[in-house]
Design an enzyme around this catalytic site. Sequence first.
Site, PDB file in Angstrom:
ATOM      1  N   HIS A  22      39.240  53.660  38.755  1.00 18.42           N
ATOM      2  CA  HIS A  22      37.947  54.367  38.672  1.00 18.42           C
ATOM      3  C   HIS A  22      36.678  53.917  38.499  1.00 18.42           C
ATOM      4  CE1 HIS A  22      39.003  52.845  34.500  1.00 18.42           C
ATOM      5  NE2 HIS A  22      37.753  53.253  34.119  1.00 18.42           N
ATOM      6  N   ASP A  23      36.635  52.682  37.960  1.00 13.82           N
ATOM      7  CA  ASP A  23      35.342  51.904  37.695  1.00 13.82           C
ATOM      8  C   ASP A  23      35.093  50.825  38.536  1.00 13.82           C
ATOM      9  OD1 ASP A  23      34.166  53.454  35.640  1.00 13.82           O
ATOM     10  OD2 ASP A  23      34.716  52.117  34.046  1.00 13.82           O
ATOM     11  N   LYS A  29      31.445  49.650  39.727  1.00 14.63           N
ATOM     12  CA  LYS A  29      30.657  48.789  38.768  1.00 14.63           C
ATOM     13  C   LYS A  29      30.465  47.573  39.413  1.00 14.63           C
ATOM     14  CE  LYS A  29      31.382  51.408  34.640  1.00 14.63           C
ATOM     15  NZ  LYS A  29      31.808  51.157  33.255  1.00 14.63           N
ATOM     16  N   HIS A  72      27.447  54.136  40.071  1.00 14.05           N
ATOM     17  CA  HIS A  72      28.770  53.374  40.327  1.00 14.05           C
ATOM     18  C   HIS A  72      29.938  54.331  40.758  1.00 14.05           C
ATOM     19  CE1 HIS A  72      29.881  55.214  36.179  1.00 14.05           C
ATOM     20  NE2 HIS A  72      31.286  54.795  36.598  1.00 14.05           N
ATOM     21  N   HIS A 130      34.835  61.154  38.128  1.00 11.57           N
ATOM     22  CA  HIS A 130      35.583  60.859  36.797  1.00 11.57           C
ATOM     23  C   HIS A 130      34.406  61.168  36.019  1.00 11.57           C
ATOM     24  CE1 HIS A 130      34.360  56.778  37.513  1.00 11.57           C
ATOM     25  NE2 HIS A 130      34.253  56.501  36.089  1.00 11.57           N
ATOM     26  N   HIS A 131      33.081  61.167  36.356  1.00 10.53           N
ATOM     27  CA  HIS A 131      31.988  61.505  35.000  1.00 10.53           C
ATOM     28  C   HIS A 131      31.606  62.975  35.515  1.00 10.53           C
ATOM     29  CE1 HIS A 131      31.447  57.876  33.069  1.00 10.53           C
ATOM     30  NE2 HIS A 131      31.532  56.973  34.227  1.00 10.53           N
ATOM     31  N   ASP A 165      39.409  57.976  30.364  1.00 12.75           N
ATOM     32  CA  ASP A 165      38.290  57.140  30.134  1.00 12.75           C
ATOM     33  C   ASP A 165      37.504  57.210  29.322  1.00 12.75           C
ATOM     34  OD1 ASP A 165      36.724  54.723  31.330  1.00 12.75           O
ATOM     35  OD2 ASP A 165      35.385  56.459  32.151  1.00 12.75           O
TER      36      ASP A 165
END
Length: 363
Positions: free
Chosen positions: A219-220, A223, A248, A278-279, A307
């Site tokens: 998911h990240d 970054k 990201h 996911h954001h 998250d």
Amino acid sequence: MRDKVLIVDDEEINRDILASILNKAYEPVLATNGLEALAALGKDGNGFVLVLLDLMMPEMSGYDVLEHMNASGLIDELPVIVISAEVDAKTERRCLDLKVIDFIRKPFDKLAVTRRVENVINLFTIQHNLEKLVDAKTEEIKKQNEKLAQQAACLKRTNERIIELLGTVVEYRNLESGQHIKRVKGFTRLLAEQLAELYPEYGLTSRQIDIIVAASALHDVGKIAISDSILLKPGRLTKDEFELMKTHTTEGSAIIEHIKGIGTDEYEKVSYDIARYHHERFDGRGYPEGLVGDEIPIAAQIVAVADVYDALVSKRCYKDAYGKGEAFRMIMAGECGVFSEKILTCFAKAKEAFEALADKYAE
């Protein structure tokens, strides 16, 4: 060595005639009744390639021999031609039901006997060779499939390890513990299983849940592309810094597009959706695209809550950890963005399981 043919007839003249006809090409073995025939055949046919069988004989008839051969399965391995003076329709049907291959009528015609015997033996030889070939190919394919399955399982384990390593690289850059991905995957599974149970309209199967859980590790991943000065900043980000941090999500989806082939098409699609969306928030106030409601892929909706909860209950370089009860309250109250009511219902139902998992993989 010549192939053996068993001739079974209670009349000596018939046995002798057939033996003389077949003697040049085959080794005739003679039996005077059904009992002698079965003794000669034994349990496995004793190397015979054909049986020429009279029907009406003393002690044991040809029908009894056929019944025995059918019961033992020998009839499927050894062809039988019935020899008889007359074969009416009823007799012929009965013989065919007992898997007789052909009929030779008395008096014997040398050419007809020779041709029928040759044809039957050749047919059975071809059939058995084909069966052996099919069996051998089937076994070969089975072994190849087993090998491919082992290779696929090995590749799957390797891919999963690569995925976890990618996630771990992000953790180390973000100064997070190695437990972060385990927690997010665990929270994701808890939510997904509740969603599958409470809201079957999403059609989540156990296989799809496994894919979502595995993909949540990435998911990240975007970054990796964020500079340390922003990623590790202990204080509040400026507006410009936050805009860069938000990238990201798009960077993550771009990375996943560049590593295609790491999994199935479905897995890659879910990984892309999670990394990119996911954001996003249910009211359209998320990023990067401002999707509204169920425009947001369900996998991304699930991982979003997982998250956020993990971010709240974990200590980060820019904040202390919140208590688990406070984290639950903040998410339910919409203080971390608006989530689907269905997702929040699942979250509430899984509250205790979330807290237990957070304790199990605590920092």
